[in-house]
Design an enzyme around this catalytic site. Structure first.
Site, PDB file in Angstrom:
ATOM      1  N   LYS A 147       0.850  -0.969   0.225  1.00 39.89           N
ATOM      2  CA  LYS A 147       0.067   0.027   0.094  1.00 39.89           C
ATOM      3  C   LYS A 147       0.730   1.247  -0.105  1.00 39.89           C
ATOM      4  CE  LYS A 147      -1.992  -1.121   4.030  1.00 39.89           C
ATOM      5  NZ  LYS A 147      -1.325  -2.371   4.177  1.00 39.89           N
ATOM      6  N   ARG A 162      -9.543   0.723   8.818  1.00 37.92           N
ATOM      7  CA  ARG A 162      -8.993  -0.787   8.867  1.00 37.92           C
ATOM      8  C   ARG A 162     -10.001  -1.444   9.720  1.00 37.92           C
ATOM      9  NH1 ARG A 162      -3.232   0.413   8.635  1.00 37.92           N
ATOM     10  NH2 ARG A 162      -2.152  -1.540   9.024  1.00 37.92           N
ATOM     11  N   ARG A 169      11.987  -5.800   4.496  1.00 34.19           N
ATOM     12  CA  ARG A 169      11.707  -4.453   4.201  1.00 34.19           C
ATOM     13  C   ARG A 169      12.655  -3.709   5.180  1.00 34.19           C
ATOM     14  NH1 ARG A 169       5.891  -2.080   5.521  1.00 34.19           N
ATOM     15  NH2 ARG A 169       6.033  -3.003   7.444  1.00 34.19           N
ATOM     16  N   ARG A 210      11.329  -1.881  11.100  1.00 31.86           N
ATOM     17  CA  ARG A 210      10.480  -1.609  11.884  1.00 31.86           C
ATOM     18  C   ARG A 210      10.419  -2.842  12.988  1.00 31.86           C
ATOM     19  NH1 ARG A 210       5.498   0.234   8.295  1.00 31.86           N
ATOM     20  NH2 ARG A 210       4.324  -1.099   9.600  1.00 31.86           N
ATOM     21  N   ARG A 238      -0.206  -9.228  13.160  1.00 33.24           N
ATOM     22  CA  ARG A 238      -0.740  -8.198  12.304  1.00 33.24           C
ATOM     23  C   ARG A 238      -1.828  -9.109  11.163  1.00 33.24           C
ATOM     24  NH1 ARG A 238       4.252  -4.933  10.354  1.00 33.24           N
ATOM     25  NH2 ARG A 238       2.792  -3.925   9.352  1.00 33.24           N
TER      26      ARG A 238
HETATM   27  P1  AP5 Z   1       4.752  -1.517   1.750  1.00 35.14           P
HETATM   28  O1  AP5 Z   1       4.723  -0.860   0.653  1.00 35.14           O
HETATM   29  O2  AP5 Z   1       5.616  -1.152   2.983  1.00 35.14           O
HETATM   30  O3  AP5 Z   1       3.526  -2.459   2.100  1.00 35.14           O
HETATM   31  P2  AP5 Z   1       2.383  -1.849   3.128  1.00 35.14           P
HETATM   32  O4  AP5 Z   1       0.936  -2.468   2.557  1.00 35.14           O
HETATM   33  O5  AP5 Z   1       2.239  -0.243   2.930  1.00 35.14           O
HETATM   34  O6  AP5 Z   1       2.723  -2.247   4.381  1.00 35.14           O
HETATM   35  P3  AP5 Z   1       2.720  -1.769   6.047  1.00 35.14           P
HETATM   36  O7  AP5 Z   1       3.363  -2.882   6.833  1.00 35.14           O
HETATM   37  O8  AP5 Z   1       3.244  -0.195   6.112  1.00 35.14           O
HETATM   38  O9  AP5 Z   1       1.192  -1.801   6.477  1.00 35.14           O
HETATM   39  P4  AP5 Z   1       0.381  -1.883   7.483  1.00 35.14           P
HETATM   40  O10 AP5 Z   1      -0.764  -1.815   6.997  1.00 35.14           O
HETATM   41  O11 AP5 Z   1       0.831  -3.056   8.610  1.00 35.14           O
HETATM   42  O12 AP5 Z   1       1.250  -0.688   8.575  1.00 35.14           O
HETATM   43  P5  AP5 Z   1       0.716   0.653   8.878  1.00 35.14           P
HETATM   44  O13 AP5 Z   1       2.173   1.372   9.071  1.00 35.14           O
HETATM   45  O14 AP5 Z   1      -0.340   1.090   8.282  1.00 35.14           O
HETATM   46  O15 AP5 Z   1       5.664  -2.875   1.353  1.00 35.14           O
HETATM   47  C1  AP5 Z   1       6.150  -3.952   2.084  1.00 35.14           C
HETATM   48  C2  AP5 Z   1       7.456  -4.398   1.716  1.00 35.14           C
HETATM   49  O16 AP5 Z   1       7.450  -5.081   0.429  1.00 35.14           O
HETATM   50  C3  AP5 Z   1       8.427  -3.261   1.367  1.00 35.14           C
HETATM   51  O17 AP5 Z   1       9.709  -3.765   1.758  1.00 35.14           O
HETATM   52  C4  AP5 Z   1       8.430  -3.162  -0.065  1.00 35.14           C
HETATM   53  O18 AP5 Z   1       9.653  -2.485  -0.728  1.00 35.14           O
HETATM   54  C5  AP5 Z   1       8.162  -4.632  -0.665  1.00 35.14           C
HETATM   55  N1  AP5 Z   1       7.117  -4.396  -1.726  1.00 35.14           N
HETATM   56  C6  AP5 Z   1       6.225  -3.767  -1.942  1.00 35.14           C
HETATM   57  N2  AP5 Z   1       5.329  -4.093  -3.228  1.00 35.14           N
HETATM   58  C7  AP5 Z   1       6.302  -5.182  -3.799  1.00 35.14           C
HETATM   59  C8  AP5 Z   1       6.087  -6.047  -4.690  1.00 35.14           C
HETATM   60  N3  AP5 Z   1       5.040  -5.666  -5.576  1.00 35.14           N
HETATM   61  N4  AP5 Z   1       6.894  -7.349  -4.892  1.00 35.14           N
HETATM   62  C9  AP5 Z   1       7.757  -7.212  -4.000  1.00 35.14           C
HETATM   63  N5  AP5 Z   1       8.321  -6.424  -2.839  1.00 35.14           N
HETATM   64  C10 AP5 Z   1       7.196  -5.348  -2.699  1.00 35.14           C
HETATM   65  O19 AP5 Z   1       0.365   0.416  10.306  1.00 35.14           O
HETATM   66  C11 AP5 Z   1       1.318  -0.005  11.356  1.00 35.14           C
HETATM   67  C12 AP5 Z   1       0.462  -0.064  12.424  1.00 35.14           C
HETATM   68  O20 AP5 Z   1      -0.167   1.243  13.185  1.00 35.14           O
HETATM   69  C13 AP5 Z   1      -0.569  -1.155  12.690  1.00 35.14           C
HETATM   70  O21 AP5 Z   1      -0.362  -2.249  12.980  1.00 35.14           O
HETATM   71  C14 AP5 Z   1      -1.653  -0.404  13.721  1.00 35.14           C
HETATM   72  O22 AP5 Z   1      -1.025  -0.668  15.298  1.00 35.14           O
HETATM   73  C15 AP5 Z   1      -1.475   1.194  13.615  1.00 35.14           C
HETATM   74  N6  AP5 Z   1      -2.310   1.843  12.516  1.00 35.14           N
HETATM   75  C16 AP5 Z   1      -2.189   2.371  11.536  1.00 35.14           C
HETATM   76  N7  AP5 Z   1      -3.327   2.518  10.933  1.00 35.14           N
HETATM   77  C17 AP5 Z   1      -4.271   2.309  11.628  1.00 35.14           C
HETATM   78  C18 AP5 Z   1      -5.863   2.295  11.545  1.00 35.14           C
HETATM   79  N8  AP5 Z   1      -6.239   2.950  10.562  1.00 35.14           N
HETATM   80  N9  AP5 Z   1      -6.485   1.683  12.573  1.00 35.14           N
HETATM   81  C19 AP5 Z   1      -5.830   1.324  13.750  1.00 35.14           C
HETATM   82  N10 AP5 Z   1      -4.557   1.331  13.728  1.00 35.14           N
HETATM   83  C20 AP5 Z   1      -3.821   1.744  12.774  1.00 35.14           C
END
Ligand code: AP5
Length: 211
Positions: free
Chosen positions: A13, A88, A122, A155, A166
């Protein structure tokens, strides 16, 4: 345009949001990045969020909803935004509907096995939050952010045990949003197992954007 990016943790994402930002000329609202910035600042929100995030659990809806409301009220979001990691839960989706809703929800579909592999590799910039992967999307200089030159880190919630938690929470609390937006006729589904470039092309096609 208001666009929601749905998908499991690590589905890509954040990576795709950055590319879409340029194409759609819309700011990205990443709740994960906003929360990590709040933790780095040591703000009240950051203190409240840290324990949930370190354990891979969701931060309470009321904190997230007020954070997003505040961001959406900013002038740069007047013509739309790309939501990365929000909503979410069904409660968050209903709250967004209460303040105008979204035009489309794009679900990036990736298997749990692929997610676990991606999270292991990552690397994240603690300064500007840009993400890389040691093999699939490496920085130009190993361990150094291309954009701001900061040293890349891992991270805390990318530890294998936390990734499993997660994923469990994603399937239980976030996956139901796929049906929620399907019922509204706003869902677009895109396979995300291919390379970053292949996935971007599929997303642009699904959203009818010319690359
Ligand atoms: P990346 O693009 O970083 O993936 P992502 O989907 O953004 O992953 P996140 O871990 O950031 O999402 P998340 O939803 O768990 O975390 P968030 O920060 O929102 O890609 C991942 C890896 O793969 C990278 O190394 C990238 O280079 C690689 N990659 C990407 N595309 C690829 C491809 N096509 N092929 C190969 N490799 C690829 O949330 C973190 C925490 O915050 C949550 O756990 C929660 O505690 C809190 N939080 C955030 N938002 C909320 C909410 N709305 N409600 C409640 N809690 C929340």
């Amino acid at each position: 345009m208001k666009l929601i990016l749905l998908g499991a943790p690590g589905a890509g994402k954040g990576t795709q949001a950055e590319l879409l930002q340029k194409a759609l000329q819309a700011p990205v609202i990443s709740t994960g990045n906003l929360l990590r910035a709040a933790i780095a600042e040591g703000s009240k929100l950051g203190l409240a969020a840290k324990e949930y995030m370190d354990g891979g659990r969701l931060v309470p809806d009321e904190l997230i909803i007020s954070l997003v409301q505040e961001k959406l009220a900013a002038p740069e979001c007047a013509h739309g935004a790309i939501f990365d990691g929000f909503p979410r839960t069904v409660a968050q989706a209903e709250a967004l509907d209460g303040i105008g809703g979204a035009d489309a929800a794009l679900s990036i579909e990736v298997s749990d096995a692929e997610i676990e592999e991606r999270m292991c590799g990552r690397r994240t910039c603690p300064n500007c939050q840009t993400t890389y992967h040691i093999t699939h999307n490496p920085p130009r200089r190993e361990g150094v952010c291309d954009k701001c030159g900061a040293a890349l880190g891992i991270r805390k919630d990318d530890e294998p045990g936390v990734v499993k938690e997660r994923l469990r929470i994603y399937h239980e609390q976030t996956e139901p949003l796929i049906e929620y937006y399907r019922a509204q006729g706003k869902l677009r589904e895109v396979p995300g197992q291919g390379t970053v470039t292949e996935t971007t092309a599929l997303i642009f096609k699904a959203l009818s954007i010319c690359s």
